[in-house]
Enzyme design. Structure first.
Site, PDB file in Angstrom:
ATOM      1  CG  ASP A 186       2.433  -0.038   7.869  1.00 50.18           C
ATOM      2  OD1 ASP A 186       2.031  -0.446   6.770  1.00 50.18           O
ATOM      3  OD2 ASP A 186       1.681   0.117   8.849  1.00 50.18           O
TER       4      ASP A 186
ATOM      5  CG  ASP B 161       0.640  -3.890   4.808  1.00 49.53           C
ATOM      6  OD1 ASP B 161       1.511  -3.134   5.285  1.00 49.53           O
ATOM      7  OD2 ASP B 161      -0.572  -3.764   5.049  1.00 49.53           O
TER       8      ASP B 161
ATOM      9  CG  HIS C 182      -0.552   0.011   2.515  1.00 49.28           C
ATOM     10  ND1 HIS C 182      -0.186   1.174   3.154  1.00 49.28           N
ATOM     11  CD2 HIS C 182      -0.372  -0.987   3.413  1.00 49.28           C
ATOM     12  CE1 HIS C 182       0.181   0.888   4.392  1.00 49.28           C
ATOM     13  NE2 HIS C 182       0.094  -0.413   4.578  1.00 49.28           N
TER      14      HIS C 182
ATOM     15  CG  HIS D 297       0.225   2.031  12.739  1.00 46.84           C
ATOM     16  ND1 HIS D 297      -1.027   1.534  12.983  1.00 46.84           N
ATOM     17  CD2 HIS D 297       0.540   1.604  11.480  1.00 46.84           C
ATOM     18  CE1 HIS D 297      -1.453   0.843  11.935  1.00 46.84           C
ATOM     19  NE2 HIS D 297      -0.505   0.865  11.011  1.00 46.84           N
TER      20      HIS D 297
ATOM     21  CD  GLU E  72      -3.648  -1.387   5.051  1.00 43.74           C
ATOM     22  OE1 GLU E  72      -3.978  -2.411   5.646  1.00 43.74           O
ATOM     23  OE2 GLU E  72      -3.022  -0.461   5.616  1.00 43.74           O
ATOM     24  CD  GLU E  73      -1.573   1.828   7.720  1.00 45.58           C
ATOM     25  OE1 GLU E  73      -2.399   1.369   8.516  1.00 45.58           O
ATOM     26  OE2 GLU E  73      -0.412   1.399   7.608  1.00 45.58           O
TER      27      GLU E  73
HETATM   28 ZN    ZN Z   1       0.486  -1.516   6.293  1.00 49.01          ZN
END
Ligand code: ZN
Length: 472
Positions: A298, A360, A286, A432, A332-333
């Site tokens: 990520d 991912d 993503h 994150h 995506e997130e």
């Molecule tokens: Zn991800």
């Protein structure tokens, strides 16, 4: 990108091929000697230098954070179009995706009493704001989301709910699911119990004063209350204060904004197949990221790994039979918007999607290859696995892969899939957070990932049968 390095890689791959002619078929085996030799050549070339680290350095430096809908997201789309063209993909295009546009503002949290203290917090993604004036209330503590569910009606009336469950570390990331429900479902459940806000312990395995963001999911039947995550050490401090038995008052300020729906894009590049160009092998990651770090693990890593794998295959003297399609999925997130839209846009072409996989899960080495195919195609997946095994990759049981979050819509509609499981032991230390940056990534680990994706995509593209049970 270093063109010289890629030329060297192509030369290594070329050496493993007998000539520029098509790969001959061998009736007794799933793959011919030449096909296996070409796959081994790809694998060894990728381990030498895959080009993935340079791609990841490029996106983290030139784009950085790319929260869906933000100016960084638009920059990422432009970056990926340019990069795919620069790397020589045959076709490059975008497909629009309508997405929500949420913007993080300033955030602050502190204990007012009995032991005044500034706390390290971050807003959960998609959380409403408190207004700049903030709010303050007494904390009510629940160890788990289930404890909150089980609490009597009105138990949190006028209070800030605090859920303190700590995520367990595991190579396969299995600690995430049980813990993350507090982040996803906690806000609406707290609101149903009368709460004015939700605090959670970060869904992460580290012990640093760095909070982890991530999406919440508001339900339609509950008021939308603000929600934030405390860093793990701050959650410990709050627990210690609560353990004194006195009421703990907390002040929270989140200055977030919701904007109207906007448009982002799935960005797609192809290396066209030599015999069945309409049949595609899907790989990708993503393109969006959270806004606190630079989206290195990520999911810049997933973009870099799969882009480099497709590039290596494209550089071969002989293209595989089928097309390699590399996708950078949008948004995506904040709710799998790109993956779901891809499923809608390509619903009529499921049969042309031969198999799909998404990277991912960070930048750790791949340790397992898990199929999600018709039982009759498991021997083909075993033959692919035989070329992956020297990379330290085990066979994954269960045959239940859906590829990854963004391929799951297509997989649910019938597309076969595979998961190249990455080692996630340390993934959730960084996931994150503001610490999701390039310095955490090993070029050698990326090379191992590219080696596996290149082998998988090449052999799946070269295989002259199908993975979904239809006759050859
Ligand atoms: Zn991800």
């Amino acid at each position: 990108m270093n063109i010289l390095k890629f030329a060297a890689v192509a030369a290594v791959v070329g050496l493993s091929l007998s000539s520029g002619a098509a790969f001959p078929h061998d009736g007794d085996h799933i793959f011919s000697r030449e096909e296996i030799s070409a796959a081994v050549g790809l694998r060894e070339a990728a381990l030498e230098n895959s080009g993935a680290y340079e791609i990841l350095e490029s996106i983290t430096t030139e784009v950085g954070p790319r929260l869906a809908g933000s100016p960084g997201d638009a920059a990422a789309v432009a970056w990926m179009i340019a990069k795919l063209n620069e790397l020589g993909f045959d076709k490059v295009w975008t497909e629009p995706v309508e997405i929500p546009h949420w913007q993080r503002g300033a955030s602050a949290g502190r204990v007012l009493s009995p032991f005044p203290r500034e706390m390290q917090i971050t807003s959960l993604g998609l959380s409403v704001g408190t207004g700049i004036q903030g709010l303050s209330a007494e904390i009510i503590h629940f160890e788990t989301y289930q404890d909150l569910l089980d609490a009597p009606e009105g138990a949190a009336e006028g209070k800030i709910v605090f859920i303190s469950n700590r995520m367990e570390r595991a190579r396969d990331g299995s600690g995430y699911g049980p813990a993350v429900i507090a982040r996803a479902m906690g806000p609406s459940e707290a609101a149903r119990h009368g709460a004015v806000a939700l605090l959670i312990r970060s869904i992460g395995t580290d012990s640093h004063r760095v909070p982890h963001t991530g999406s919440l999911r508001y339900a339609d039947d509950a008021p939308r209350i603000p929600a934030a995550a405390l860093s793990n050490p701050d959650a410990d401090i709050l627990l210690n204060m609560l353990g004194r038995g006195q009421p703990v008052r907390f002040e929270l300020m989140l200055d977030n904004q919701d904007h109207p729906m906007t448009t982002s894009y799935n960005v797609i590049g192809e290396m066209t197949g030599s015999e069945a160009p309409d049949e595609v092998i899907i790989i990708g990651g993503h393109l969006d990221s959270w806004d606190l770090g630079t989206g290195a693990i990520d999911d810049g890593a997933g973009i870099a790994i799969t882009m480099a794998a497709a590039k290596l295959i494209g550089d071969m003297p002989t293209r595989p039979r089928r097309t390699i399609r590399m996708v950078g999925w949008a948004a995506e997130e904040i709710g799998l918007w790109g993956g779901r839209q891809y499923g809608v846009a390509h619903a009529d072409e499921i049969a042309n999607h031969i198999i799909g996989a998404e990277s991912d899960f960070g930048a750790g080495q791949i340790w397992r290859f898990t199929p999600g195919v018709d039982e009759g195609a498991l021997d083909v997946m075993r033959a692919i696995h035989a070329v992956l095994a020297p990379l330290g990759i085990e066979w994954g049981e269960g045959n239940s892969s859906r590829g990854g979050p963004d391929t799951s819509a297509m997989a649910a509609a019938g597309m076969p899939a595979a998961t190249l499981n990455q080692d996630g032991t340390y993934y959730f230390d960084l996931h994150h957070t503001a610490d999701d940056t390039l310095d955490k990534v090993s070029a050698a680990d990326l090379n191992q990932n590219v080696a596996a994706y290149a082998v998988f995509a090449f052999l799946a593209a070269q295989y002259d049968g199908y993975f979904d049970g239809r006759p050859e």
